[in-house]
Design a protein around this motif. Structure first.
Motif, PDB file in Angstrom:
ATOM      1  N   TYR A   1       4.767   7.638  14.442  1.00  0.00           N
ATOM      2  CA  TYR A   1       4.290   7.811  13.075  1.00  0.00           C
ATOM      3  C   TYR A   1       2.783   8.022  13.071  1.00  0.00           C
ATOM      4  N   TRP A   2       2.328   8.964  12.242  1.00  0.00           N
ATOM      5  CA  TRP A   2       0.907   9.289  12.151  1.00  0.00           C
ATOM      6  C   TRP A   2       0.218   8.512  11.045  1.00  0.00           C
ATOM      7  N   PHE A   3       1.002   7.989  10.099  1.00  0.00           N
ATOM      8  CA  PHE A   3       0.457   7.282   8.940  1.00  0.00           C
ATOM      9  C   PHE A   3       1.159   5.944   8.789  1.00  0.00           C
ATOM     10  N   ARG A   4       0.492   5.029   8.112  1.00  0.00           N
ATOM     11  CA  ARG A   4       1.129   3.756   7.774  1.00  0.00           C
ATOM     12  C   ARG A   4       1.016   3.567   6.268  1.00  0.00           C
ATOM     13  N   GLN A   5       1.917   2.778   5.728  1.00  0.00           N
ATOM     14  CA  GLN A   5       1.911   2.573   4.288  1.00  0.00           C
ATOM     15  C   GLN A   5       0.675   1.791   3.864  1.00  0.00           C
ATOM     16  N   LYS A   6       0.228   2.064   2.653  1.00  0.00           N
ATOM     17  CA  LYS A   6      -0.931   1.356   2.127  1.00  0.00           C
ATOM     18  C   LYS A   6      -0.533  -0.057   1.720  1.00  0.00           C
ATOM     19  N   THR A   7      -1.478  -0.965   1.716  1.00  0.00           N
ATOM     20  CA  THR A   7      -1.207  -2.332   1.301  1.00  0.00           C
ATOM     21  C   THR A   7      -1.096  -2.431  -0.210  1.00  0.00           C
ATOM     22  N   PHE A   8      -1.934  -1.693  -0.915  1.00  0.00           N
ATOM     23  CA  PHE A   8      -1.927  -1.669  -2.372  1.00  0.00           C
ATOM     24  C   PHE A   8      -1.764  -0.231  -2.847  1.00  0.00           C
TER      25      PHE A   8
ATOM     26  N   GLY B   1       0.628  -5.592  -2.230  1.00  0.00           N
ATOM     27  CA  GLY B   1      -0.072  -6.442  -1.280  1.00  0.00           C
ATOM     28  C   GLY B   1       0.722  -7.636  -0.812  1.00  0.00           C
ATOM     29  N   ARG B   2       1.882  -7.889  -1.396  1.00  0.00           N
ATOM     30  CA  ARG B   2       2.685  -9.053  -1.012  1.00  0.00           C
ATOM     31  C   ARG B   2       3.772  -8.729  -0.007  1.00  0.00           C
ATOM     32  N   ASP B   3       4.002  -7.426   0.296  1.00  0.00           N
ATOM     33  CA  ASP B   3       5.067  -7.091   1.230  1.00  0.00           C
ATOM     34  C   ASP B   3       4.541  -6.484   2.495  1.00  0.00           C
TER      35      ASP B   3
ATOM     36  N   ILE C   1       4.318  16.619   5.146  1.00  0.00           N
ATOM     37  CA  ILE C   1       4.187  16.164   6.537  1.00  0.00           C
ATOM     38  C   ILE C   1       3.789  14.691   6.566  1.00  0.00           C
ATOM     39  N   SER C   2       2.863  14.305   5.713  1.00  0.00           N
ATOM     40  CA  SER C   2       2.445  12.897   5.649  1.00  0.00           C
ATOM     41  C   SER C   2       3.614  12.000   5.266  1.00  0.00           C
ATOM     42  N   TYR C   3       4.405  12.451   4.317  1.00  0.00           N
ATOM     43  CA  TYR C   3       5.574  11.677   3.889  1.00  0.00           C
ATOM     44  C   TYR C   3       6.554  11.490   5.041  1.00  0.00           C
ATOM     45  N   LEU C   4       6.815  12.578   5.781  1.00  0.00           N
ATOM     46  CA  LEU C   4       7.756  12.495   6.897  1.00  0.00           C
ATOM     47  C   LEU C   4       7.233  11.638   8.042  1.00  0.00           C
ATOM     48  N   LYS C   5       5.921  11.609   8.232  1.00  0.00           N
ATOM     49  CA  LYS C   5       5.328  10.920   9.373  1.00  0.00           C
ATOM     50  C   LYS C   5       4.766   9.545   9.016  1.00  0.00           C
TER      51      LYS C   5
ATOM     52  N   TRP D   1       7.172   5.809   1.527  1.00  0.00           N
ATOM     53  CA  TRP D   1       6.227   5.669   0.414  1.00  0.00           C
ATOM     54  C   TRP D   1       6.903   4.943  -0.733  1.00  0.00           C
ATOM     55  N   ARG D   2       6.257   3.949  -1.234  1.00  0.00           N
ATOM     56  CA  ARG D   2       6.664   3.262  -2.454  1.00  0.00           C
ATOM     57  C   ARG D   2       5.475   2.450  -2.939  1.00  0.00           C
TER      58      ARG D   2
END
Length: 83
Positions: A4-11, A81-83, A67-71, A76-77
């Protein structure tokens, strides 16, 4: 195993670059958008210039977002900050 090239944001919604490939995609996309805006200054007529710039930016942002979504690891949701 997928890299994976990206990670989900905390907030909030979306992702942030996590590897050099993610940063490269982000920087190349930014450079292309800036290039389109810069080059569109030479187009006569405000309406034509706006339409060409808008279509050019969409042609860069839509595939880059896909591409960002796939990687992105974890998808994405909305995150609070709690999960």
């Amino acid at each position: 195993m997928a890299k994976y090239w990206f990670r989900q944001k905390t907030f909030g919604y979306g992702a942030t670059p996590n590897t050099w490939q993610g940063w490269a995609l982000t920087l190349v996309g930014l450079a292309l958008v800036l290039f389109i805006v810069w080059e569109c200054r030479a187009i006569p007529g405000r309406g034509t210039r706006f339409m060409v710039a808008s279509l050019g930016i969409l042609a860069v942002v839509v595939p880059m977002t896909y591409i960002s979504y796939l990687k992105t690891e974890g998808g994405w949701r909305w995150r609070n900050g709690r999960d």
